[in-house]
Design a protein around this motif. Structure first.
Motif, PDB file in Angstrom:
ATOM      1  N   GLN A   1      17.009   0.553   1.843  1.00 15.11           N
ATOM      2  CA  GLN A   1      17.667  -0.396   0.941  1.00 15.11           C
ATOM      3  C   GLN A   1      17.106  -1.807   1.123  1.00 15.11           C
ATOM      4  O   GLN A   1      16.946  -2.545   0.149  1.00 15.11           O
ATOM      5  N   ARG A   2      16.766  -2.181   2.365  1.00 16.34           N
ATOM      6  CA  ARG A   2      16.112  -3.479   2.572  1.00 16.34           C
ATOM      7  C   ARG A   2      14.743  -3.500   1.906  1.00 16.34           C
ATOM      8  O   ARG A   2      14.336  -4.510   1.325  1.00 16.34           O
ATOM      9  N   CYS A   3      14.017  -2.377   1.993  1.00 13.02           N
ATOM     10  CA  CYS A   3      12.699  -2.302   1.355  1.00 13.02           C
ATOM     11  C   CYS A   3      12.818  -2.480  -0.158  1.00 13.02           C
ATOM     12  O   CYS A   3      11.994  -3.157  -0.784  1.00 13.02           O
ATOM     13  N   ARG A   4      13.845  -1.874  -0.729  1.00 12.12           N
ATOM     14  CA  ARG A   4      14.049  -2.022  -2.175  1.00 12.12           C
ATOM     15  C   ARG A   4      14.335  -3.479  -2.527  1.00 12.12           C
ATOM     16  O   ARG A   4      13.784  -4.022  -3.493  1.00 12.12           O
ATOM     17  N   SER A   5      15.181  -4.143  -1.743  1.00 11.12           N
ATOM     18  CA  SER A   5      15.519  -5.542  -2.038  1.00 11.12           C
ATOM     19  C   SER A   5      14.316  -6.456  -1.869  1.00 11.12           C
ATOM     20  O   SER A   5      14.227  -7.503  -2.508  1.00 11.12           O
ATOM     21  N   GLU A   6      13.362  -6.057  -1.000  1.00 11.03           N
ATOM     22  CA  GLU A   6      12.149  -6.853  -0.799  1.00 11.03           C
ATOM     23  C   GLU A   6      11.014  -6.417  -1.721  1.00 11.03           C
ATOM     24  O   GLU A   6       9.906  -6.935  -1.625  1.00 11.03           O
ATOM     25  N   ALA A   7      11.307  -5.467  -2.627  1.00 14.88           N
ATOM     26  CA  ALA A   7      10.317  -4.972  -3.594  1.00 14.88           C
ATOM     27  C   ALA A   7       9.060  -4.440  -2.916  1.00 14.88           C
ATOM     28  O   ALA A   7       7.928  -4.655  -3.374  1.00 14.88           O
ATOM     29  N   VAL A   8       9.238  -3.719  -1.789  1.00 18.44           N
ATOM     30  CA  VAL A   8       8.095  -3.106  -1.110  1.00 18.44           C
ATOM     31  C   VAL A   8       7.556  -1.961  -1.966  1.00 18.44           C
ATOM     32  O   VAL A   8       8.318  -1.133  -2.470  1.00 18.44           O
ATOM     33  N   ASP A   9       6.260  -1.901  -2.140  1.00 16.48           N
ATOM     34  CA  ASP A   9       5.618  -0.858  -2.937  1.00 16.48           C
ATOM     35  C   ASP A   9       5.459   0.398  -2.085  1.00 16.48           C
ATOM     36  O   ASP A   9       4.695   0.403  -1.114  1.00 16.48           O
ATOM     37  N   PRO A  10       6.146   1.503  -2.415  1.00 17.19           N
ATOM     38  CA  PRO A  10       6.027   2.717  -1.595  1.00 17.19           C
ATOM     39  C   PRO A  10       4.642   3.344  -1.641  1.00 17.19           C
ATOM     40  O   PRO A  10       4.329   4.202  -0.826  1.00 17.19           O
ATOM     41  N   ALA A  11       3.795   2.893  -2.580  1.00 17.86           N
ATOM     42  CA  ALA A  11       2.437   3.446  -2.674  1.00 17.86           C
ATOM     43  C   ALA A  11       1.442   2.677  -1.807  1.00 17.86           C
ATOM     44  O   ALA A  11       0.243   3.006  -1.823  1.00 17.86           O
ATOM     45  N   LEU A  12       1.894   1.681  -1.061  1.00 14.87           N
ATOM     46  CA  LEU A  12       0.974   0.937  -0.198  1.00 14.87           C
ATOM     47  C   LEU A  12       0.257   1.892   0.761  1.00 14.87           C
ATOM     48  O   LEU A  12       0.882   2.727   1.392  1.00 14.87           O
ATOM     49  N   ARG A  13      -1.055   1.713   0.896  1.00 11.50           N
ATOM     50  CA  ARG A  13      -1.845   2.646   1.697  1.00 11.50           C
ATOM     51  C   ARG A  13      -1.994   2.196   3.143  1.00 11.50           C
ATOM     52  O   ARG A  13      -2.268   3.001   4.027  1.00 11.50           O
ATOM     53  N   SER A  14      -1.857   0.880   3.388  1.00 11.75           N
ATOM     54  CA  SER A  14      -2.018   0.395   4.760  1.00 11.75           C
ATOM     55  C   SER A  14      -1.322  -0.947   4.911  1.00 11.75           C
ATOM     56  O   SER A  14      -1.022  -1.624   3.919  1.00 11.75           O
ATOM     57  N   ALA A  15      -1.091  -1.333   6.154  1.00  6.94           N
ATOM     58  CA  ALA A  15      -0.472  -2.620   6.447  1.00  6.94           C
ATOM     59  C   ALA A  15      -1.505  -3.736   6.294  1.00  6.94           C
ATOM     60  O   ALA A  15      -2.692  -3.523   6.518  1.00  6.94           O
ATOM     61  N   PRO A  16      -1.055  -4.945   5.913  1.00  2.73           N
ATOM     62  CA  PRO A  16      -1.994  -6.074   5.868  1.00  2.73           C
ATOM     63  C   PRO A  16      -2.431  -6.460   7.276  1.00  2.73           C
ATOM     64  O   PRO A  16      -1.768  -6.114   8.265  1.00  2.73           O
ATOM     65  N   GLY A  17      -3.525  -7.183   7.369  1.00  2.00           N
ATOM     66  CA  GLY A  17      -4.043  -7.566   8.685  1.00  2.00           C
ATOM     67  C   GLY A  17      -4.239  -9.061   8.808  1.00  2.00           C
ATOM     68  O   GLY A  17      -4.474  -9.755   7.819  1.00  2.00           O
ATOM     69  N   ALA A  18      -4.114  -9.565  10.039  1.00  2.00           N
ATOM     70  CA  ALA A  18      -4.358 -10.980  10.314  1.00  2.00           C
ATOM     71  C   ALA A  18      -5.851 -11.211  10.503  1.00  2.00           C
ATOM     72  O   ALA A  18      -6.556 -10.359  11.044  1.00  2.00           O
ATOM     73  N   ALA A  19      -6.349 -12.368  10.052  1.00  2.00           N
ATOM     74  CA  ALA A  19      -7.741 -12.742  10.288  1.00  2.00           C
ATOM     75  C   ALA A  19      -7.981 -12.869  11.789  1.00  2.00           C
ATOM     76  O   ALA A  19      -7.051 -13.123  12.563  1.00  2.00           O
ATOM     77  N   SER A  20      -9.233 -12.679  12.195  1.00  2.00           N
ATOM     78  CA  SER A  20      -9.545 -12.664  13.630  1.00  2.00           C
ATOM     79  C   SER A  20      -9.159 -13.984  14.294  1.00  2.00           C
ATOM     80  O   SER A  20      -8.663 -13.994  15.421  1.00  2.00           O
ATOM     81  N   GLU A  21      -9.368 -15.116  13.587  1.00  2.00           N
ATOM     82  CA  GLU A  21      -8.992 -16.399  14.175  1.00  2.00           C
ATOM     83  C   GLU A  21      -7.484 -16.479  14.377  1.00  2.00           C
ATOM     84  O   GLU A  21      -6.996 -16.961  15.400  1.00  2.00           O
ATOM     85  N   ARG A  22      -6.722 -16.016  13.365  1.00  2.00           N
ATOM     86  CA  ARG A  22      -5.264 -16.023  13.460  1.00  2.00           C
ATOM     87  C   ARG A  22      -4.791 -15.096  14.572  1.00  2.00           C
ATOM     88  O   ARG A  22      -3.840 -15.415  15.301  1.00  2.00           O
ATOM     89  N   LEU A  23      -5.451 -13.937  14.723  1.00  2.00           N
ATOM     90  CA  LEU A  23      -5.074 -13.006  15.783  1.00  2.00           C
ATOM     91  C   LEU A  23      -5.275 -13.637  17.158  1.00  2.00           C
ATOM     92  O   LEU A  23      -4.408 -13.542  18.034  1.00  2.00           O
ATOM     93  N   ARG A  24      -6.411 -14.300  17.344  1.00  2.00           N
ATOM     94  CA  ARG A  24      -6.652 -14.960  18.640  1.00  2.00           C
ATOM     95  C   ARG A  24      -5.601 -16.036  18.910  1.00  2.00           C
ATOM     96  O   ARG A  24      -5.153 -16.214  20.046  1.00  2.00           O
ATOM     97  N   GLN A  25      -5.212 -16.748  17.860  1.00  2.00           N
ATOM     98  CA  GLN A  25      -4.185 -17.774  18.023  1.00  2.00           C
ATOM     99  C   GLN A  25      -2.855 -17.145  18.439  1.00  2.00           C
ATOM    100  O   GLN A  25      -2.162 -17.650  19.332  1.00  2.00           O
ATOM    101  N   LEU A  26      -2.478 -16.018  17.798  1.00  2.00           N
ATOM    102  CA  LEU A  26      -1.230 -15.340  18.155  1.00  2.00           C
ATOM    103  C   LEU A  26      -1.284 -14.820  19.590  1.00  2.00           C
ATOM    104  O   LEU A  26      -0.287 -14.893  20.320  1.00  2.00           O
TER     105      LEU A  26
END
Length: 660
Positions: free
Chosen positions: A46-71
């Protein structure tokens, strides 16, 4: 209720087909009374529906390498505490074909280990380092659902919300701050669904508790050192409100009346031990801390506390009664430099063209009129816009930026004006306010305004004239008070003459204009910008500033930088990140800059004089001072000598000239 629920902590393999059927009916909004769907799963769907998550998404988004190093750098304490625990978990699960992951509080994977085949399969859905597994972006999964519920959870196969994740099973447990009990991250074990075992949830729960215990031990040691350094200051300022924060901006100790500080100075401090002030989190870069710093927090109240191993925390001395500025105690160091109070201090350079632009911007800022910033791409238009906002009459209001050239007409309309529920397919439940509403009481920065579609311009003009916004699909009028700062790299008058930009909108936006110089027009500032980037990246990557080889420095100073500050920043960060050790050499130059250096005529650095060595040295010193526009500190850095040495050499040159 259209769906019946059941409340089991561990999923049952036998329910997979039932859950799959329930999921299909859920997506079709058809009732289901067959049971078999756990409470935690249905709530997540139900949270996914309220956030309009697309159930057909094939993969999770990724952080850029610079952002990953910062995290990873910002979460270094968490990573250090988790490493031995995760190594032990890996040994236990060595033969199970699973991945063992540590995520930050947003659900981004910052550390991953596990069996090679599982890694390869995980990469297909970006279950890999840098992948973001928040529920809001990839639907129901153990990492995101553990964050959403702040509780351990195991998700099996069809219980996932997105189709391509349904072949996986995962168990995750949140890691809580041992002092503030806020979320720090998540430990997760994932594998293909055939690797499911009910005991995995117990393992990650035990691992999370072990990590919390190690963090508590580490905090205890640091807080002991912090208190030992600050204890005398609590007696010294007994009549004031004194608050001690650790290196993550958490309250460790308070004395004096916080309520009096609230009444006299508008202070909004957390009362409880462990409460956090983000602007005092020393784990974050200085720029991020400055942006998060609350309005009430005055720089002169802050003192950094350090010992021989580095910064331990911050002492906040809030004067009560007769407001006085406390002298800096011996064990602490003033945290604020004068330039931190100047909104234009982040715009680096001392050239005449930049100085004039800053001077005009300072005069414009308090006028509360629309401003049009003119300059090439990458010249620092958003930096100037933010400085104008912070120097204006409403610096405490929001600053909201939107790139008018990066969105389609439909997306730009919904971004600027917002939309109501049901305005279009996929519209969020309850609607969404647009950028004008978000910027109410502050500044809206319209970047690349020259790219705005012609048929959108009348709608923008109406809002600028009337101060009234109507969301897409709605009839209600909403009054907004917003200062507009627009920016473009186009010649808008030429666009008006060509019929691509409305003349009335141009005059509405260009009440006052500000021309920003290109970087090639102020070459004397390049070295100062490089020095600033060097210091900033050293903080970002957790290492000392790096030395540039003479060849690399010369190439960067000579290049014309068609992409301006943005291009220089990107090039220098890539060189900084790829360099090994403490130096950046010529081999790290991008090919086009290295080729430009080779194609350029020889620099007029040292004329081929047949004279003595001291004559050549004098020529080098004079050239360095000239390139630094008379700034002796920069000239000394360019020559590779101390400033005091440069003073001595200049005195010798002067004495020699007088003797002749």
């Amino acid at each position: 209720m259209p769906f019946s629920q059941c409340g089991s902590l561990v999923p049952r393999i036998g329910d997979e087909n039932v859950v799959a059927t329930a999921w299909e009916r859920f997506l079709q909004d058809r009732p289901w009374s067959g049971g078999g769907v756990r409470d935690v799963v249905l709530d997540s769907w139900q949270r996914c529906r309220s956030e309009a998550v697309d159930p057909a998404l094939r993969s999770a988004p990724g952080a850029a390498s610079e952002r990953l190093r910062q995290l990873q750098w910002q979460n270094r304490d968490l990573c250090a505490a988790a490493r031995p625990v995760l190594d032990g978990l890996r040994d236990i699960l060595r033969e199970c074909g699973t991945l063992i992951m540590l995520c930050d509080q947003s659900g981004t994977i910052i550390d991953l280990n596990g069996e090679t085949r599982a890694r390869s399969a995980g990469e297909d859905i970006n279950l890999a380092t840098g992948g973001c597994w928040s529920e809001a972006v990839i639907g129901t999964n153990a990492i995101g659902t553990a964050i959403a519920t702040a509780a351990p959870v195991q998700i099996y196969a069809s219980e996932h919300f997105c189709m391509d994740v349904k072949r996986w099973t995962c168990a995750a447990a949140p890691i809580l701050d041992p002092l503030a009990r806020t979320l720090l991250g998540v430990v997760d074990v994932s594998g293909v669904k055939e690797s499911f075992h009910g005991h995995t949830l117990a393992l990650v729960m035990a691992a999370a508790k072990q990590i919390e215990g190690e963090l508590a031990r580490h905090d205890g040691l640091l807080h002991g050192r912090l208190l030992a350094r600050a204890i005398d200051d609590f007696s010294r300022y007994a009549s004031d409100c004194v608050v001690l924060f650790d290196h993550r901006g958490r309250v460790v100790k308070t004395t004096g009346s916080v309520q009096s500080a609230r009444e006299q100075h508008g202070v909004r401090l957390p009362f409880e031990i462990g409460g956090q002030v983000p602007g005092l989190n020393l784990a974050q870069p200085e720029l991020d801390r400055r942006q998060q710093r609350p309005e009430w927090l005055r720089p002169e109240w802050q003192r950094l506390i350090r010992d021989e191993d580095g910064e331990l925390g911050t002492l906040l001395v809030i004067p009560l009664g007769a407001a006085r500025r406390p002298p800096a105690p011996s064990s602490v160091k003033p945290a604020a430099a004068p330039e931190e109070t100047d909104p234009f201090a982040e715009i680096i350079g001392s050239s005449e063209s930049l100085r004039m632009a800053k001077s005009r911007a300072r005069r414009i800022a308090p006028l509360d009129l629309p401003v049009l910033l003119l300059g090439e791409t990458g010249a620092g238009k958003e930096l100037f816009a933010r400085a104008v906002h912070r120097s204006g009459s409403r610096p405490g209001g929001p600053f909201v930026a939107v790139n008018c050239g990066a969105l389609t007409r439909e997306l730009l309309a919904s971004e600027l004006f917002g939309y109501s529920e049901g305005a279009f397919t996929g519209a969020r439940k309850g609607g969404l306010p647009g950028k004008f509403e978000q910027a109410d009481g502050g500044t809206l920065f319209l970047d690349e305004i020259g790219e705005m579609p012609l048929d959108m311009q009348p709608h923008l003009l109406r809002v600028l004239q009337d101060g009234i916004v109507v969301r897409l699909g709605d009839t209600r009028e909403r009054k907004v008070a917003v200062r507009i700062v627009a920016a473009t790299n186009r010649d808008l008058l030429a666009e008006v003459e060509a019929g691509r930009f409305r003349e009335d909108l141009f005059h509405r936006l260009c009440v006052v204009s500000l021309k920003l110089p290109a970087l090639r027009e102020r070459p004397g500032d390049i070295e100062a910008v490089i020095a600033h980037l060097n210091e900033r990246l050293a903080g970002k990557y957790g290492c000392p500033p790096k030395q540039l080889s003479p060849g690399a420095r010369e190439a960067l100073l000579r290049y014309r930088w068609p992409g301006n500050i943005r291009e220089l920043q990107n090039v220098f960060e890539a060189m900084f990140a790829l360099s090994e050790g403490e130096a950046i050499d010529d081999s790290l130059l991008p090919p086009h800059i290295a080729a430009d250096m080779l194609a350029a005529p020889p620099a007029a650095a040292l004329p081929a004089l047949p004279g003595r060595l001291e004559d050549l040295e004098q020529e080098a010193i004079q050239l360095a001072i000239s390139r630094a526009n008379g700034n002796l500190s920069r000239a000394a850095r360019a020559l590779g000598i101390a400033r005091s040495t440069l003073y001595v050499k200049l005195a010798a040159i002067k004495d020699g000239a007088a003797a002749r």
